[in-house]
Design a protein around this motif. Structure first.
Motif, mmCIF file in Angstrom:
data_model
loop_
_atom_site.group_PDB
_atom_site.id
_atom_site.type_symbol
_atom_site.label_atom_id
_atom_site.label_comp_id
_atom_site.label_asym_id
_atom_site.label_seq_id
_atom_site.Cartn_x
_atom_site.Cartn_y
_atom_site.Cartn_z
ATOM 1 N N ILE A 38 -10.933 3.874 -6.036
ATOM 2 C CA ILE A 38 -9.960 2.701 -6.047
ATOM 3 C C ILE A 38 -9.968 2.006 -7.216
ATOM 4 C CG2 ILE A 38 -10.462 0.068 -5.285
ATOM 5 C CD1 ILE A 38 -11.595 1.174 -2.751
ATOM 6 N N TYR B 278 0.812 -1.063 -0.136
ATOM 7 C CA TYR B 278 0.118 0.041 0.092
ATOM 8 C C TYR B 278 0.862 1.375 -0.029
ATOM 9 C CZ TYR B 278 -2.927 -3.771 1.506
ATOM 10 O OH TYR B 278 -3.484 -4.870 1.743
ATOM 11 N N LEU C 25 0.525 3.645 -2.978
ATOM 12 C CA LEU C 25 -0.597 4.051 -3.367
ATOM 13 C C LEU C 25 -0.532 5.800 -3.087
ATOM 14 C CD1 LEU C 25 -2.745 1.603 -2.348
ATOM 15 C CD2 LEU C 25 -1.954 1.885 -4.619
ATOM 16 N N ILE D 63 -6.350 2.577 -9.065
ATOM 17 C CA ILE D 63 -5.591 1.779 -8.472
ATOM 18 C C ILE D 63 -4.875 0.863 -9.242
ATOM 19 C CG2 ILE D 63 -4.528 0.153 -6.616
ATOM 20 C CD1 ILE D 63 -6.514 1.439 -4.650
ATOM 21 N N ARG D 64 -3.360 0.925 -9.582
ATOM 22 C CA ARG D 64 -2.820 -0.063 -10.480
ATOM 23 C C ARG D 64 -2.189 -1.105 -9.839
ATOM 24 N NH1 ARG D 64 -6.482 1.231 -13.050
ATOM 25 N NH2 ARG D 64 -6.937 3.182 -14.319
ATOM 26 N N THR D 65 -1.888 -1.141 -8.654
ATOM 27 C CA THR D 65 -1.001 -2.104 -8.002
ATOM 28 C C THR D 65 -1.782 -3.478 -7.692
ATOM 29 O OG1 THR D 65 0.079 -0.222 -6.920
ATOM 30 C CG2 THR D 65 0.344 -2.371 -5.995
ATOM 31 N N GLN E 188 -6.191 7.029 -2.081
ATOM 32 C CA GLN E 188 -6.329 5.422 -2.242
ATOM 33 C C GLN E 188 -6.261 4.836 -0.908
ATOM 34 O OE1 GLN E 188 -3.383 5.106 -5.449
ATOM 35 N NE2 GLN E 188 -4.869 5.408 -7.192
ATOM 36 N N GLN E 189 -5.160 5.218 -0.189
ATOM 37 C CA GLN E 189 -4.896 4.260 1.009
ATOM 38 C C GLN E 189 -6.109 4.672 2.014
ATOM 39 O OE1 GLN E 189 -1.414 6.248 2.439
ATOM 40 N NE2 GLN E 189 -0.136 4.890 0.836
#
Length: 149
Positions: free
Chosen positions: A87, A14, A17, A90-92, A21-22
């Motif tokens: 969310i 995380y 991010l 997010i790309r992770t 986003q977190q």
């Protein structure tokens, strides 16, 4: 020592991010925790089962969010559509997969009255983000015994 015994620092995956986003991930977990209520209690977090509360405390630590920040930010993070909009950026993949599993761990705590609605909300949210039913099943089984958030 209160909620946190260690200095607040965002933990991998995380940590890559954005702060927004977190926070969205934390409040997504809070959203799913609300299905794990103890029927005889009233109030927001006071009604949530202790296992879910402990899960949220652990998630806050992983995401580097203090109890004070959570209390201040909660009114602005209650809309599931707003959380979705954040969310979806997010790309992770690992962070998202972990969150699929984390959300699932919370909805399995839902009581009988909230079982169907919690599962419907869970699958609906993650399918909108591109996960298939098989993807979700595979992720929840892959990380079934994972103790981190």
């Amino acid at each position: 020592m209160g909620w946190f015994s260690k200095k607040l620092k965002v933990q991998p995956p995380y940590d890559v991010l954005t702060v927004e986003q977190q926070r969205a991930l934390y409040f997504l977990l809070e959203y799913f925790a609300q299905f794990a209520v103890v029927p005889e209690y009233l109030g927001y977090l006071g009604a949530i089962k202790s296992d879910a509360i402990n899960y949220l405390k652990k998630a806050a630590w992983y995401l580097g969010i203090s109890k004070k920040d959570i209390d201040l930010l909660r009114p602005y993070h209650q809309d599931i559509e707003t959380l979705y909009d954040i969310i979806k950026g997010i790309r992770t993949q690992l962070a998202l997969d972990y969150m699929v599993n984390n959300c699932y761990n919370l909805i399995i705590l839902a009581d009988r009255e909230h079982y169907e609605s919690s599962h419907k909300a869970f699958y609906g949210f993650w399918k909108r983000l591109g996960y298939s039913g098989d993807d979700i099943w595979n992720i929840t089984h892959k990380y079934m015994y994972r103790v981190e958030i």
